[in-house]
Design a protein around this motif. Structure first.
Motif, PDB file in Angstrom:
ATOM      1  N   UNK A  76       0.665  -0.993   0.023  1.00 51.29           N
ATOM      2  CA  UNK A  76       0.071   0.075  -0.123  1.00 51.29           C
ATOM      3  C   UNK A  76       0.771   1.259  -0.173  1.00 51.29           C
ATOM      4  N   UNK A  77       2.109   1.176  -0.219  1.00 57.47           N
ATOM      5  CA  UNK A  77       3.041   2.273  -0.295  1.00 57.47           C
ATOM      6  C   UNK A  77       2.637   3.217  -1.375  1.00 57.47           C
ATOM      7  N   UNK A  78       2.654   4.564  -1.210  1.00 54.01           N
ATOM      8  CA  UNK A  78       2.533   5.510  -2.087  1.00 54.01           C
ATOM      9  C   UNK A  78       3.608   6.532  -2.166  1.00 54.01           C
ATOM     10  N   UNK A  79       4.276   6.219  -3.527  1.00 59.34           N
ATOM     11  CA  UNK A  79       5.585   6.876  -3.734  1.00 59.34           C
ATOM     12  C   UNK A  79       5.613   8.532  -3.834  1.00 59.34           C
ATOM     13  N   UNK A  80       4.236   8.987  -4.422  1.00 60.39           N
ATOM     14  CA  UNK A  80       4.073  10.343  -4.363  1.00 60.39           C
ATOM     15  C   UNK A  80       3.871  11.216  -3.190  1.00 60.39           C
ATOM     16  N   UNK A  81       3.676  10.446  -1.960  1.00 58.69           N
ATOM     17  CA  UNK A  81       3.775  10.994  -0.489  1.00 58.69           C
ATOM     18  C   UNK A  81       4.991  10.803   0.244  1.00 58.69           C
ATOM     19  N   UNK A  82       5.787  11.751   0.403  1.00 54.83           N
ATOM     20  CA  UNK A  82       6.928  11.639   1.282  1.00 54.83           C
ATOM     21  C   UNK A  82       7.221  13.227   2.105  1.00 54.83           C
ATOM     22  N   UNK A  83       7.959  13.008   3.067  1.00 54.41           N
ATOM     23  CA  UNK A  83       8.381  14.476   3.666  1.00 54.41           C
ATOM     24  C   UNK A  83       9.536  15.359   3.277  1.00 54.41           C
ATOM     25  N   UNK A  84      10.574  14.358   2.892  1.00 52.04           N
ATOM     26  CA  UNK A  84      11.615  15.303   2.564  1.00 52.04           C
ATOM     27  C   UNK A  84      12.562  14.207   1.543  1.00 52.04           C
ATOM     28  N   UNK A  85      13.508  15.125   0.971  1.00 51.27           N
ATOM     29  CA  UNK A  85      14.472  14.101   0.244  1.00 51.27           C
ATOM     30  C   UNK A  85      15.938  14.686   0.598  1.00 51.27           C
ATOM     31  N   UNK A  86      16.940  14.059   0.216  1.00 48.81           N
ATOM     32  CA  UNK A  86      18.309  14.217   0.549  1.00 48.81           C
ATOM     33  C   UNK A  86      19.077  13.697  -0.619  1.00 48.81           C
ATOM     34  N   UNK A  87      19.860  14.851  -1.281  1.00 48.15           N
ATOM     35  CA  UNK A  87      20.838  14.343  -2.369  1.00 48.15           C
ATOM     36  C   UNK A  87      22.438  14.277  -1.543  1.00 48.15           C
ATOM     37  N   UNK A  88      22.982  13.026  -2.032  1.00 50.00           N
ATOM     38  CA  UNK A  88      24.158  12.883  -1.610  1.00 50.00           C
ATOM     39  C   UNK A  88      25.132  13.382  -2.601  1.00 50.00           C
ATOM     40  N   UNK A  89      26.536  13.585  -2.132  1.00 51.97           N
ATOM     41  CA  UNK A  89      27.556  14.071  -2.794  1.00 51.97           C
ATOM     42  C   UNK A  89      27.801  13.511  -4.108  1.00 51.97           C
ATOM     43  N   UNK A  90      27.381  12.336  -4.125  1.00 51.01           N
ATOM     44  CA  UNK A  90      27.673  11.496  -5.591  1.00 51.01           C
ATOM     45  C   UNK A  90      26.466  11.307  -6.392  1.00 51.01           C
ATOM     46  N   UNK A  91      25.477  12.289  -5.896  1.00 47.93           N
ATOM     47  CA  UNK A  91      24.073  12.481  -6.975  1.00 47.93           C
ATOM     48  C   UNK A  91      23.017  11.822  -6.414  1.00 47.93           C
ATOM     49  N   UNK A  92      23.123  10.712  -5.535  1.00 46.91           N
ATOM     50  CA  UNK A  92      21.902   9.893  -5.268  1.00 46.91           C
ATOM     51  C   UNK A  92      21.128  10.536  -4.552  1.00 46.91           C
ATOM     52  N   UNK A  93      19.820  10.329  -4.737  1.00 50.92           N
ATOM     53  CA  UNK A  93      18.485  11.008  -4.064  1.00 50.92           C
ATOM     54  C   UNK A  93      17.940   9.956  -3.429  1.00 50.92           C
ATOM     55  N   UNK A  94      17.780  10.248  -1.678  1.00 47.41           N
ATOM     56  CA  UNK A  94      17.055   9.540  -0.804  1.00 47.41           C
ATOM     57  C   UNK A  94      15.802  10.252  -0.690  1.00 47.41           C
ATOM     58  N   UNK A  95      14.781   9.525  -0.764  1.00 46.78           N
ATOM     59  CA  UNK A  95      13.400  10.171  -0.246  1.00 46.78           C
ATOM     60  C   UNK A  95      12.971   9.515   0.962  1.00 46.78           C
ATOM     61  N   UNK A  96      12.551  10.386   1.987  1.00 46.38           N
ATOM     62  CA  UNK A  96      12.232  10.119   3.196  1.00 46.38           C
ATOM     63  C   UNK A  96      10.779  10.420   3.478  1.00 46.38           C
ATOM     64  N   UNK A  97      10.197   9.286   4.389  1.00 45.94           N
ATOM     65  CA  UNK A  97       8.790   9.672   4.996  1.00 45.94           C
ATOM     66  C   UNK A  97       9.467   9.810   6.677  1.00 45.94           C
ATOM     67  N   UNK A  98       9.355  10.948   7.262  1.00 45.44           N
ATOM     68  CA  UNK A  98       9.848  11.038   8.576  1.00 45.44           C
ATOM     69  C   UNK A  98      11.214  10.651   8.524  1.00 45.44           C
ATOM     70  N   UNK A  99      11.504   9.747   9.330  1.00 41.89           N
ATOM     71  CA  UNK A  99      13.081   9.208   9.439  1.00 41.89           C
ATOM     72  C   UNK A  99      13.389   8.007   8.749  1.00 41.89           C
ATOM     73  N   UNK A 100      12.311   7.545   8.004  1.00 36.79           N
ATOM     74  CA  UNK A 100      12.568   6.231   7.037  1.00 36.79           C
ATOM     75  C   UNK A 100      12.694   6.833   5.828  1.00 36.79           C
TER      76      UNK A 100
END
Length: 119
Positions: free
Chosen positions: A75-99
């Motif tokens: 039931x995960x909905x990818x379009x809903x998240x709380x923040x994102x973080x881009x690393x120095x090597x260009x990877x983007x992590x998408x967060x839903x609170x601390x996960x």
């Protein structure tokens, strides 16, 4: 022209700028407006909580790989998240609170848990 109460529709007597027949109607009218606005916020918050719970359940140890199908079937909905973080090597992590998650390829995701203090 007769003025009518915005809540119950009965005729208003008194000041020219009066909008409601009494305090009860004023309160009912404003509560109804706030309820409608809060429904959208409540729905989004419920989706965010569910996304967080799914990520927490699938990632009990702080770091793991899962398929996108597994996330979607839970039931995960990818379009809903709380923040994102881009690393120095260009990877983007998408967060839903601390996960969070990082897309590895078309159907593979790395799930992570961010350890940080709020204070």
């Amino acid at each position: 022209m007769e003025r009518l109460c915005l809540d119950c529709g009965s005729p208003i007597r008194g000041r020219a700028d009066k909008k409601y027949c009494d305090d009860s109607c004023r309160s009912n009218y404003n509560n109804r407006l706030n309820t409608e606005d809060n429904l959208v916020i409540k729905r989004v918050n419920n989706i965010l909580k569910k996304n967080r719970a799914i990520l927490a359940t699938l990632n009990p140890n702080g770091k793991t790989k899962v398929s996108g199908k597994k996330l979607v079937s839970a039931g995960f909905k990818f379009e809903f998240h709380t923040s994102s973080y881009e690393t120095q090597n260009g990877n983007t992590y998408t967060f839903c609170y601390e996960y969070g998650y990082l897309a590895l390829n078309e159907d593979s995701y790395l799930l992570v848990k961010r350890e940080e203090s709020l204070g």
